[in-house]
Design a protein around this motif. Sequence first.
Motif, short mmCIF file in Angstrom:
data_model
loop_
_atom_site.label_atom_id
_atom_site.label_comp_id
_atom_site.label_asym_id
_atom_site.label_seq_id
_atom_site.Cartn_x
_atom_site.Cartn_y
_atom_site.Cartn_z
N UNK A 1 0.82 -1.19 0.00
CA UNK A 1 0.00 0.00 0.00
C UNK A 1 0.87 1.27 0.00
N UNK A 2 2.01 1.21 0.72
CA UNK A 2 2.91 2.36 0.75
C UNK A 2 3.50 2.62 -0.64
N UNK A 3 3.77 1.57 -1.38
CA UNK A 3 4.33 1.71 -2.73
C UNK A 3 3.33 2.42 -3.64
N UNK A 4 2.08 2.04 -3.57
CA UNK A 4 1.05 2.68 -4.40
C UNK A 4 0.92 4.15 -4.02
N UNK A 10 4.62 10.52 -6.49
CA UNK A 10 5.94 10.83 -7.03
C UNK A 10 6.26 10.31 -8.42
N UNK A 11 5.47 9.47 -9.01
CA UNK A 11 5.84 8.80 -10.26
C UNK A 11 6.26 9.78 -11.34
N UNK A 12 5.38 10.68 -11.73
CA UNK A 12 5.69 11.60 -12.81
C UNK A 12 6.85 12.53 -12.45
N UNK A 13 6.86 12.97 -11.21
CA UNK A 13 7.90 13.91 -10.78
C UNK A 13 9.29 13.30 -10.96
#
Length: 169
Positions: A1-4, A10-13
């Motif tokens: 859940x923390x990964x999601x 933060x993914x795009x950043x």
Amino acid sequence: MKLIYWLDNNLEKYILVFLSCFTVIIIFTQVVMRYVFDNSLSWSEEIARYAFIWMIYIGVSYGVKEQKHLNVDAFSMLFEKKGKIILSMISTISFFIFSLIISIYGFDIVVKITRESAALQIPMEWVYAAPAVGMALTSIRLIQRLVLQMKELKSLKEEKGYDLREGAV
């Protein structure tokens, strides 16, 4: 859940920071090679161009996430808060339909590409995947935005003393 949760925030950043740094390093290396060593890299322009293409489409998704896209608010200024939210929802739905269509047709194009790039000889599917992936991420961000807008509309109705199921209280 923390990964999601981390990916959501933060993914795009991190992709944009990586691609920006990568592009700067490649172009700087090319300048040094050309003017200091009087030699140039045959592939640097191509890889920088492809990284820039990816930055554009990932940036669209990031712009939606951060609500940083330009918009014209002259028409929405004519409405109260509820009208503004509804107009914003219509805009979000329209953008979602557009990004979904681009994603679907983009992935359709990606599977049909069989060429390789001129200098790097990498499959062009990687380049053509940028609009499809970027717009798919944008679609996800638009769904998130629409959910937030629906919650905002619901809380506005509850503030004014309305029950969504029964009308006025």
